[in-house]
Design a protein around this motif. Structure first.
Motif: not given
Length: 92
Positions: A26-53
């Protein structure tokens, strides 16, 4: 668990068990301090609006978008957005 299939044994065949993990997060919450960066991913999509994506990703993955709208403003060609989900708690 049995390795071979025979009619005289009581076996549970794990390959016959299908679990959809999306039923258990289910959707959850955590602080920026708890978050760890994972892998960077390059994405190709037909969706052009960032918020929509990002809303699309949030809906498809059952994750909550943690990144504030103000952090998504601008046009630099690179976006880092944080999502979070937790496993659901058992009623037992």
């Amino acid at each position: 668990m049995c390795v071979e299939r025979t009619s005289d044994r009581n076996c549970v065949y794990l390959q016959d068990i299908h679990i959809d993990i999306m039923d258990y997060i289910v959707p959850g919450s955590c602080t920026d301090c708890e978050f760890e960066w994972e892998n960077k991913v390059i994405v190709n999509t037909p969706i052009t609006d960032l918020r929509e994506y990002l809303d699309h990703i949030s809906k498809k993955t059952n994750m909550k978008l943690l990144t504030a709208d103000a952090a998504l403003d601008g046009d630099c060609g690179l976006t880092a957005a944080n999502f979070c989900a937790h496993s659901i708690t058992s009623p037992w």
